[in-house]
Design a protein around this motif. Structure first.
Motif, mmCIF file in Angstrom:
data_model
loop_
_atom_site.group_PDB
_atom_site.id
_atom_site.type_symbol
_atom_site.label_atom_id
_atom_site.label_comp_id
_atom_site.label_asym_id
_atom_site.label_seq_id
_atom_site.Cartn_x
_atom_site.Cartn_y
_atom_site.Cartn_z
ATOM 1 N N ASN A 27 0.797 -1.226 0.000
ATOM 2 C CA ASN A 27 0.000 0.000 0.000
ATOM 3 C C ASN A 27 0.830 1.277 0.000
ATOM 4 N N ASP A 28 2.146 1.204 0.211
ATOM 5 C CA ASP A 28 2.969 2.417 0.209
ATOM 6 C C ASP A 28 4.308 2.133 -0.463
ATOM 7 N N LEU A 29 4.301 2.122 -1.775
ATOM 8 C CA LEU A 29 5.510 1.934 -2.579
ATOM 9 C C LEU A 29 5.860 3.281 -3.183
ATOM 10 N N ARG A 30 7.157 3.635 -3.134
ATOM 11 C CA ARG A 30 7.562 4.955 -3.613
ATOM 12 C C ARG A 30 8.765 4.865 -4.529
ATOM 13 N N VAL A 31 8.761 5.717 -5.514
ATOM 14 C CA VAL A 31 9.924 5.910 -6.362
ATOM 15 C C VAL A 31 10.734 7.020 -5.726
ATOM 16 N N GLN A 32 12.040 6.851 -5.679
ATOM 17 C CA GLN A 32 12.905 7.877 -5.115
ATOM 18 C C GLN A 32 14.208 7.908 -5.897
ATOM 19 N N GLY A 33 15.064 8.808 -5.563
ATOM 20 C CA GLY A 33 16.399 8.830 -6.138
ATOM 21 C C GLY A 33 16.529 9.565 -7.457
ATOM 22 N N SER A 34 17.646 9.303 -8.096
ATOM 23 C CA SER A 34 18.046 10.065 -9.271
ATOM 24 C C SER A 34 17.113 9.921 -10.460
ATOM 25 N N ILE A 71 7.573 1.221 2.037
ATOM 26 C CA ILE A 71 7.387 1.828 3.350
ATOM 27 C C ILE A 71 6.486 0.913 4.177
ATOM 28 N N ILE A 72 7.019 0.494 5.329
ATOM 29 C CA ILE A 72 6.260 -0.388 6.218
ATOM 30 C C ILE A 72 6.378 0.158 7.642
ATOM 31 N N ASP A 73 5.412 -0.171 8.480
ATOM 32 C CA ASP A 73 5.486 0.322 9.857
ATOM 33 C C ASP A 73 6.477 -0.528 10.658
ATOM 34 N N ASP A 74 6.824 -0.037 11.828
ATOM 35 C CA ASP A 74 7.845 -0.687 12.653
ATOM 36 C C ASP A 74 7.512 -2.142 12.978
ATOM 37 N N ARG A 75 6.244 -2.430 13.281
ATOM 38 C CA ARG A 75 5.869 -3.813 13.631
ATOM 39 C C ARG A 75 6.108 -4.757 12.458
ATOM 40 N N VAL A 76 5.736 -4.338 11.262
ATOM 41 C CA VAL A 76 5.946 -5.183 10.087
ATOM 42 C C VAL A 76 7.436 -5.355 9.824
ATOM 43 N N GLY A 119 9.361 -3.704 21.354
ATOM 44 C CA GLY A 119 8.032 -3.147 21.189
ATOM 45 C C GLY A 119 7.970 -1.928 20.301
ATOM 46 N N SER A 120 9.103 -1.280 20.035
ATOM 47 C CA SER A 120 9.043 -0.095 19.177
ATOM 48 C C SER A 120 10.016 -0.192 18.018
ATOM 49 N N VAL A 121 11.252 -0.543 18.303
ATOM 50 C CA VAL A 121 12.234 -0.739 17.236
ATOM 51 C C VAL A 121 12.985 -2.021 17.526
ATOM 52 N N SER A 122 13.640 -2.550 16.533
ATOM 53 C CA SER A 122 14.442 -3.749 16.730
ATOM 54 C C SER A 122 15.605 -3.397 17.646
#
Length: 128
Positions: free
Chosen positions: A46-53, A68-73, A99-102
């Motif tokens: 649901n949140d794919l982005r093009v970035q860069g040059s 882009i994925i949330d921290d839990r995923v 619980g919040s970050v690895s």
């Protein structure tokens, strides 16, 4: 950088596809393949982005895609892919989550957050 941003504003955004693609249809086919590959990897699409040059430079050599994925995923994928397979300083490391970050690195070493700024969503350039 100003000229590169001009490329995005005046060329890439109006035509709705980044450099490295001759046509919007070619980019749409690429986007479909990316979405399928991300889905097959078990990640949300649901949140794919093009970035860069490829958004700024006619001479871009690649197209950068961000999933882009949330921290839990992210944490779940980290455990799924690397639990039991990571060693630090030659010693196996058991992955745990706080619980919040690895937070699996010993001696207080933690993964540092990376600020990547605002990137156009794949859907912003096109509707897939």
């Amino acid at each position: 950088m100003i000229a590169q941003m001009g490329n995005y504003v005046h060329e890439v955004f109006p035509r709705q596809h980044p450099y490295r693609f001759e046509t919007r249809a070619q980019f749409l086919e690429f986007a479909k393949d990316v979405r399928s590959a991300v889905q097959e990897a078990g990640l949300p699409t649901n949140d794919l982005r093009v970035q860069g040059s490829s958004l700024r430079k006619k001479t871009a050599k690649d197209v950068d895609i961000a999933v882009i994925i949330d921290d839990r995923v992210f944490d779940g994928q980290l455990l799924k892919l690397f639990d039991g397979k990571v060693a630090l300083d030659g010693a196996p490391v058991q992955l745990t989550l706080d619980g919040s970050v690895s937070s699996f690195l010993p001696s207080g070493r933690m993964r540092q957050p990376m600020v990547i700024g605002t990137m156009p969503k794949l859907g912003h350039l096109l509707t897939v």
